[in-house]
Design a protein around this motif. Structure first.
Motif, PDB file in Angstrom:
ATOM      1  N   VAL A 230       0.835  -1.190   0.000  1.00 17.90           N
ATOM      2  CA  VAL A 230       0.000   0.000   0.000  1.00 17.90           C
ATOM      3  C   VAL A 230       0.875   1.247   0.000  1.00 17.90           C
ATOM      4  N   VAL A 231       0.728   2.057  -1.057  1.00 22.56           N
ATOM      5  CA  VAL A 231       1.423   3.339  -1.156  1.00 22.56           C
ATOM      6  C   VAL A 231       0.432   4.426  -0.771  1.00 22.56           C
ATOM      7  N   LYS A 232       0.912   5.450  -0.115  1.00 20.63           N
ATOM      8  CA  LYS A 232       0.031   6.471   0.451  1.00 20.63           C
ATOM      9  C   LYS A 232      -0.865   7.116  -0.589  1.00 20.63           C
ATOM     10  N   HIS A 233      -0.337   7.374  -1.802  1.00 18.02           N
ATOM     11  CA  HIS A 233      -1.128   8.045  -2.833  1.00 18.02           C
ATOM     12  C   HIS A 233      -0.598   7.636  -4.198  1.00 18.02           C
ATOM     13  N   ALA A 234      -1.503   7.474  -5.152  1.00 20.64           N
ATOM     14  CA  ALA A 234      -1.110   7.067  -6.498  1.00 20.64           C
ATOM     15  C   ALA A 234      -0.112   8.042  -7.111  1.00 20.64           C
ATOM     16  N   ALA A 235      -0.299   9.334  -6.856  1.00 19.55           N
ATOM     17  CA  ALA A 235       0.577  10.340  -7.453  1.00 19.55           C
ATOM     18  C   ALA A 235       2.012  10.215  -6.965  1.00 19.55           C
ATOM     19  N   LEU A 236       2.197   9.642  -5.781  1.00 22.09           N
ATOM     20  CA  LEU A 236       3.549   9.492  -5.248  1.00 22.09           C
ATOM     21  C   LEU A 236       4.370   8.552  -6.124  1.00 22.09           C
ATOM     22  N   MET A 237       3.770   7.438  -6.528  1.00 25.12           N
ATOM     23  CA  MET A 237       4.477   6.491  -7.395  1.00 25.12           C
ATOM     24  C   MET A 237       4.755   7.106  -8.762  1.00 25.12           C
ATOM     25  N   THR A 238       3.738   7.709  -9.370  1.00 25.28           N
ATOM     26  CA  THR A 238       3.881   8.240 -10.722  1.00 25.28           C
ATOM     27  C   THR A 238       4.902   9.371 -10.777  1.00 25.28           C
ATOM     28  N   SER A 239       4.821  10.304  -9.843  1.00 23.67           N
ATOM     29  CA  SER A 239       5.747  11.438  -9.854  1.00 23.67           C
ATOM     30  C   SER A 239       7.172  10.999  -9.555  1.00 23.67           C
ATOM     31  N   THR A 240       7.335   9.985  -8.706  1.00 29.66           N
ATOM     32  CA  THR A 240       8.677   9.496  -8.401  1.00 29.66           C
ATOM     33  C   THR A 240       9.300   8.837  -9.624  1.00 29.66           C
ATOM     34  N   LEU A 241       8.518   8.022 -10.316  1.00 27.73           N
ATOM     35  CA  LEU A 241       9.017   7.360 -11.519  1.00 27.73           C
ATOM     36  C   LEU A 241       9.477   8.376 -12.554  1.00 27.73           C
ATOM     37  N   MET A 242       8.764   9.496 -12.655  1.00 29.40           N
ATOM     38  CA  MET A 242       9.101  10.493 -13.664  1.00 29.40           C
ATOM     39  C   MET A 242      10.306  11.336 -13.303  1.00 29.40           C
ATOM     40  N   SER A 243      10.447  11.696 -12.017  1.00 31.26           N
ATOM     41  CA  SER A 243      11.360  12.810 -11.751  1.00 31.26           C
ATOM     42  C   SER A 243      12.316  12.667 -10.586  1.00 31.26           C
ATOM     43  N   LYS A 244      12.166  11.680  -9.726  1.00 30.43           N
ATOM     44  CA  LYS A 244      13.040  11.628  -8.557  1.00 30.43           C
ATOM     45  C   LYS A 244      14.474  11.319  -8.958  1.00 30.43           C
ATOM     46  N   GLN A 245      15.414  12.018  -8.325  1.00 24.47           N
ATOM     47  CA  GLN A 245      16.835  11.768  -8.538  1.00 24.47           C
ATOM     48  C   GLN A 245      17.474  11.373  -7.216  1.00 24.47           C
ATOM     49  N   GLN A 256      15.965   8.639 -13.189  1.00 23.39           N
ATOM     50  CA  GLN A 256      14.535   8.669 -13.383  1.00 23.39           C
ATOM     51  C   GLN A 256      14.227   9.268 -14.762  1.00 23.39           C
ATOM     52  N   VAL A 257      13.040   8.949 -15.275  1.00 24.70           N
ATOM     53  CA  VAL A 257      12.753   9.112 -16.695  1.00 24.70           C
ATOM     54  C   VAL A 257      13.079  10.501 -17.226  1.00 24.70           C
ATOM     55  N   LEU A 258      12.486  11.542 -16.656  1.00 25.46           N
ATOM     56  CA  LEU A 258      12.648  12.876 -17.216  1.00 25.46           C
ATOM     57  C   LEU A 258      14.042  13.450 -16.994  1.00 25.46           C
TER      58      LEU A 258
END
Length: 428
Positions: A230-245, A256-258
């Motif tokens: 269980v992840v706290k919020h769907a946006a947490l996974m999506t935003s991390t995949l896109m931009s976390k360094q 990360q992708v971007l």
């Protein structure tokens, strides 16, 4: 768009007027054989010969335009050339054409130049890509992430019709913000109260194992509930995949992708069609060789205005992650079927989460030469069940598609290298 596109006619006319004409054959362009002039190893001689046959039912003529042929050109070369030169003129002389009235050193001009110069430099760079990924939803983003790691040397263009990448991965079922809805009550109110302080039907992201391994890799925090996490919020996974360094020592890791230097996202851009070329070396004699693109707002309004010509991105491999049927969903599958490259598509079957997720991952594959299919678009081609608001299979299908695409790219590169060696040996 009119500013960019109208020159294609003028450019073609100028080319035709300046071309050499064979003696006694007005209008006949003297040129090298088509495949040689294009540098294209994918056009078999029999296909070129077939193009010259008269159309059935057309009378024979002796006009100066019989067997008329234009000089060859690579699609990506033409479109990027005309767009890039228009933009170069715009950023160099904005005041002359009346688009800006500020002084040459104005802030507005600096902003305009900063945006257009970088964007169109990217268009020029990625006009011929190694891999194009259509759709930046959960499958497309996971594919770009995995492929960027597998092939950091490859140019990867990510095409997304929406302004915001992420697809349906920002929300769960019925516009709730969870990827999977785990209701434990008879209605929304009782469910939320009984699950408080984490109401599991409207504020969390649930991913079935073993897809949680990607969360571990991205360092997305979660609670382990046995067969799912269980992840706290769907946006947490999506935003991390896109931009976390990740920062390791003094070095910022661009994993990360971007942030990947070899990946470029073109959002608000629709894939209107596919580039398909004859290729005698593959089953069926045809290979997908790129995508036809346009601004999404233009694509949505083709029926309300005059024709607005598209752009193209050529590529060795395409990965299509367009999702299930919808306004722009399952685009590649439907187009391939309309051309006879796929049999009639059955469409997505009724919901069955247990079968659906396994089927999507298992069936991720190169469905026709040059095009890999991933995510829910597979359900339209195979008739597999829909899965509802659960997203683990989308991420894993995207990761698997990256490996399939990397293998297809490697084979294309090996074939091209072998051809070059053969040509050098022949001329030695």
């Amino acid at each position: 768009m009119a500013l960019f596109m109208n020159t294609s006619r003028a450019t073609g006319a100028a080319t035709r007027r300046s071309a050499a004409v064979a003696p006694g054959r007005p209008g006949r362009v003297v040129r090298a054989p088509r495949a040689q002039a294009m540098g294209n190893d994918d056009v078999p001689k029999q296909a070129v010969a077939g193009m010259d046959r008269a159309i059935a039912g057309m009378p024979n003529t002796t006009t100066p335009f019989d067997d008329y042929e234009f000089a060859p050109i690579r699609e990506a070369t033409m479109y990027v050339y005309q767009i890039f030169n228009h933009v170069r003129s715009f950023v160099a002389r904005p005041c002359e054409i009346g688009l800006l009235v500020d002084s040459p050193d104005s802030v507005s001009m600096q902003v305009s130049r900063a945006m257009t110069r970088r964007y169109f430099a990217d268009m020029d760079k990625f006009a011929e890509s190694d891999v194009v990924i259509i759709g930046a939803g959960s499958a497309g983003l996971a594919c770009a992430y995995e492929l960027g790691k597998l092939r950091p040397d490859a140019k990867i263009a990510l095409i997304e019709q929406s302004v915001s990448p992420g697809g349906g991965a920002w929300l769960g079922g019925q516009l709730f913000s969870a990827m999977v809805r785990m209701c434990c009550g008879a209605n929304l109110v009782s469910c939320c109260l009984s699950c408080w302080p984490w109401p599991r039907c409207c504020s969390i992201d649930v991913i079935r194992k073993p897809a949680h391994e990607l969360l571990d890799e991205l360092k997305v925090p979660y609670e382990d509930d046995g067969d799912y996490v269980v992840v706290k919020h769907a946006a947490l996974m999506t935003s991390t995949l896109m931009s976390k360094q990740e920062k390791t020592s003094a070095v910022m890791s661009k994993n990360q992708v971007l942030a990947m230097p070899n990946v470029k996202l073109f959002n608000a851009t629709a894939a209107e069609d596919l580039i398909v070329r004859p290729d005698a070396s593959v089953a069926g004699g045809k290979r997908v060789a790129g995508v036809v693109t346009n601004w999404t707002l233009v694509s949505l309004h083709h029926g309300t205005q005059s024709c607005m010509d598209p752009n193209v991105v050529e590529s060795s491999v395409i990965v299509s992650c367009c999702g299930h049927d919808g306004p722009m969903g399952a685009h590649s599958v439907k187009r391939l079927a309309s051309m006879g490259m796929l049999p009639e598509i059955p469409g997505m079957s009724a919901l069955d989460m247990n079968q659906a997720e396994d089927a999507i991952v298992a069936n991720t594959r190169e469905i026709v030469p040059g095009l890999v299919l991933a995510g829910m678009e597979l359900s339209e081609a195979d008739g597999s069940p829909r899965m509802g608001p659960t997203f683990g299979a989308m991420f894993v299908s995207g990761q698997k598609a990256a490996h399939v695409a990397a293998d297809a790219l490697r084979k294309r590169e090996a074939a091209a290298a072998a051809k070059r060696v053969s040509e050098l040996a022949a001329t030695a």
